[in-house]
Each structure stands twice: as C-alpha cells, then as structure tokens.
Design an enzyme around this catalytic site. Sequence first.
Site, PDB file in Angstrom:
ATOM      1  N   GLY A   3      69.312   3.344  29.373  1.00 35.91           N
ATOM      2  CA  GLY A   3      68.184   3.992  30.046  1.00 35.91           C
ATOM      3  C   GLY A   3      67.080   4.538  29.153  1.00 35.91           C
ATOM      4  CE  LYS A  28      67.147  -7.248  23.501  1.00 34.21           C
ATOM      5  NZ  LYS A  28      67.430  -6.151  22.587  1.00 34.21           N
TER       6      LYS A  28
END
Length: 228
Positions: A76, A179
């Site tokens: 998170g 990513k």
Amino acid sequence: MTTDRSRPLKVQVKKRKGRTLAQKLWLDRQLNDPYVARAKREGYRSRAAYKLIELDDRFKLFRPGGRVVDLGAAPGGWSQVAAKRVGAEAGKGRVVAIDILDMPPIVGVDVLHLDFLDPAAPDRLKALLGGPADVVLSDMAANATGHRQTDHLKIMALAEAAAMFAREVLDPGGSFLCKVLRGGTEGDLLADLKRDFAKVKHVKPAASRADSAELYVLAMGFRQVSDA
Ligand SMILES: C[S@@+](CC[C@H](N)C(=O)[O-])C[C@H]1O[C@@H](n2cnc3c(N)ncnc32)[C@H](O)[C@@H]1O
C-alpha cells in the site's frame, strides 16, 4: 583501524537460525536499507513509496482532487502517497487500488481484493472510480520463478494488460506509470504508448535497487484512444 563515525554501522544477521542463505541475504539487505528505515519512520508501508514520491516530485503526476488507479497495490505504499497527494485522505479526489493480496485499509483508498487479470476486474475498478482517471499506476509484479525469460514474459503480460486498461480509463492529458524490466518495453507496448501519449520515457528512481532489472515506463499526455 579507523572508524568512520558519520556512517551508520552495517547490521549483519549473525546466525542462520534455520534461514536459507537467500533469506539471510534478504534480511541483511532490509536491515541496511535507508529507504526501509525511512519508510518505517515516516509511516509508509513500503520502501517503494519513495519511488513514487520522487517521480511525482519530478513529473507532477498528481493534482489535488485527481482520480488515480493503483494496480498491484499491496502492501500500500503507492496508494498512501497517491491518497496524500490528491487529497483523498481529506475526501478529495479518488484512489482505487487492486491486488491479489489482501491489505489493511488506507483512509481515502478503495481497495479491490482481486486478480487484475480476472475478466471482472476492469469493470469493477471503473465502477469504483466513478469517472475517467488522471493517473494509472502499475507496480504489479508476479512472483519470480527464477527463470529469466519466464519472469520477463509474465511482467510484460501484466504491463500490456495495465496499458490496455489505462487507455480505456484515462482522461485526455492523463499519465500511465508502469513497472517493466530492462529491455522489456521495446516492441509493441512502446510503439502503442508512443502513439497514444505525447511523451514516453523510461525512468529508474533512486529507490529502485541498482542491481535490479526493474525499470518504469512513464507515459504522459494521453491523447485519446485510437482504434486503428
Ligand atoms: C512490488 S508489489 C507493489 C508494491 C506497492 N507499489 C507498494 O508501494 O506497496 C507488487 C504487487 O503486485 C501484485 N500483483 C501481481 N500480479 C497481480 C495481479 N495479476 N493482479 C493484482 N495484483 C497483482 C502482487 O500481489 C504485489 O502485491
């Protein structure tokens, strides 16, 4: 022997205590990582938070009141940063997160506990978002198998799916941060992003470990979906 007092002493895990060598090395690295220590001090759930902080400081991804999707959000850290920066903590904007793994709630963030590749995931995210997004983030990474080519294919499949979703939900002018692995965004993904976004670049924030093949592709200035 001289000692450098300005430098913190390196912590070494002494005994293996039933740990494998890989586990011992991981622990050594965690205990000596300045970003891990900083995340602990500043209340971030992951060292990864500093990657997003740096990229937002440099490229101004978030705006107060903005809508953000965080794909592969657990534990998170990125969602915490996004919630702070759009003001979702204070009831402004919106942050919607998804992960296969469960994660404790974050004020101002709606979390879906689901595989992003589940056919129901895109519609459920859109419903939570309640309108077009300003930013789509993907830090998704499948568990590494150790087989380089397989890992490469898995992460690129996630990146392709994330990019497709970004094109569906982004507002014109919006940004996509994802990513990838070094050498992995050539070909179709990069060509598609270049067609649909005004600027596309690879970025490697300081908190991304130098010895890792991890890299981020940042696409800014979404143009609109081209169905060609
Ligand atoms: C590097 S971690 C993300 C760290 C996060 N950005 C942070 O700051 O805390 C990658 C996450 O991607 C998630 N993930 C991988 N494949 C996924 C998928 N198909 N759907 C949803 N989440 C996925 C993993 O469960 C993992 O939690």
